[in-house]
Write a protein that holds these residues in place. Sequence first.
Motif, short mmCIF file in Angstrom:
data_model
loop_
_atom_site.label_atom_id
_atom_site.label_comp_id
_atom_site.label_asym_id
_atom_site.label_seq_id
_atom_site.Cartn_x
_atom_site.Cartn_y
_atom_site.Cartn_z
N MET A 24 7.54 108.04 0.41
CA MET A 24 8.56 107.01 0.53
C MET A 24 9.88 107.63 1.01
SD MET A 24 8.58 103.98 -1.99
CE MET A 24 7.45 102.78 -1.39
N LYS A 25 10.66 106.81 1.70
CA LYS A 25 11.96 107.27 2.17
C LYS A 25 12.97 107.22 1.03
CE LYS A 25 13.67 106.05 6.06
NZ LYS A 25 14.16 105.29 7.22
N LYS A 26 13.94 108.09 1.10
CA LYS A 26 15.04 108.12 0.13
C LYS A 26 16.24 107.39 0.74
CE LYS A 26 12.83 111.09 -2.48
NZ LYS A 26 12.16 110.77 -3.65
N LEU A 27 17.14 106.95 -0.10
CA LEU A 27 18.33 106.24 0.35
C LEU A 27 19.20 107.11 1.25
CD1 LEU A 27 19.95 103.64 0.25
CD2 LEU A 27 20.97 104.41 -1.87
N THR A 28 19.19 108.40 1.04
CA THR A 28 20.00 109.30 1.88
C THR A 28 19.53 109.29 3.34
OG1 THR A 28 18.58 111.13 1.22
CG2 THR A 28 20.66 110.88 0.04
N GLU A 29 18.31 108.86 3.61
CA GLU A 29 17.77 108.82 4.97
C GLU A 29 18.17 107.57 5.74
OE1 GLU A 29 13.52 109.72 4.96
OE2 GLU A 29 13.80 110.70 3.03
N ALA A 30 18.76 106.59 5.07
CA ALA A 30 19.16 105.35 5.73
C ALA A 30 20.36 105.60 6.64
CB ALA A 30 19.51 104.28 4.69
N GLU A 31 20.40 104.89 7.76
CA GLU A 31 21.47 105.03 8.74
C GLU A 31 22.61 104.05 8.46
OE1 GLU A 31 21.45 107.40 11.07
OE2 GLU A 31 19.52 108.09 10.33
N ILE A 32 23.77 104.31 9.05
CA ILE A 32 24.93 103.43 8.91
C ILE A 32 24.60 102.06 9.49
CG2 ILE A 32 27.34 103.08 9.61
CD1 ILE A 32 27.62 106.13 9.60
N ASN A 33 25.04 101.01 8.82
CA ASN A 33 24.82 99.59 9.15
C ASN A 33 23.39 99.13 8.93
OD1 ASN A 33 27.52 99.13 9.87
ND2 ASN A 33 27.14 99.88 11.93
N GLN A 34 22.54 99.98 8.39
CA GLN A 34 21.15 99.60 8.12
C GLN A 34 21.08 98.91 6.76
OE1 GLN A 34 18.46 102.92 7.99
NE2 GLN A 34 16.65 101.64 7.87
N LYS A 35 20.29 97.83 6.70
CA LYS A 35 20.04 97.15 5.42
C LYS A 35 18.67 97.58 4.93
CE LYS A 35 23.01 93.22 6.12
NZ LYS A 35 23.16 91.78 6.07
N VAL A 36 18.63 97.95 3.66
CA VAL A 36 17.38 98.44 3.06
C VAL A 36 17.17 97.78 1.70
CG1 VAL A 36 17.45 100.67 4.24
CG2 VAL A 36 18.53 100.43 2.02
N GLU A 37 15.92 97.79 1.27
CA GLU A 37 15.57 97.24 -0.04
C GLU A 37 15.15 98.38 -0.96
OE1 GLU A 37 12.29 94.29 -2.12
OE2 GLU A 37 12.52 94.28 0.04
N ILE A 38 15.62 98.35 -2.18
CA ILE A 38 15.29 99.38 -3.15
C ILE A 38 13.87 99.13 -3.68
CG2 ILE A 38 15.85 100.36 -5.42
CD1 ILE A 38 18.78 99.69 -4.84
N LYS A 39 13.04 100.16 -3.58
CA LYS A 39 11.65 100.06 -4.04
C LYS A 39 11.47 100.66 -5.43
CE LYS A 39 10.14 98.48 -0.09
NZ LYS A 39 9.91 97.07 0.09
N ASN A 40 12.23 101.74 -5.73
CA ASN A 40 12.04 102.43 -7.00
C ASN A 40 13.24 103.31 -7.32
OD1 ASN A 40 10.70 103.29 -9.31
ND2 ASN A 40 9.61 104.92 -8.26
#
Length: 72
Positions: A1-17
């Motif tokens: 799974m990806k970590k939150l630190t890997e998300a890019e600026i302006n990207q919307k993500v959903e927390i899985k765990n």
Amino acid sequence: MKKLTEAEINQKVEIKNLLADGLIRERMLALGFTKGAVLEVVRKGPLNDLTLYNVRGTMIALRSEESQLIEI
């Protein structure tokens, strides 16, 4: 799974765990970092140490070691 630190600026993500435990987990849950919450990466600070997130209409900054504990 990806970590939150890997998300890019302006990207919307959903927390899985949340991988945190103890007081850090309680703090994250109180700030709105719960499973299923959608957040947006607003800005990354110098050296990518601090990152600003928009969580449920509130701007919250987390350090990279805290963001590593959140799977998206």
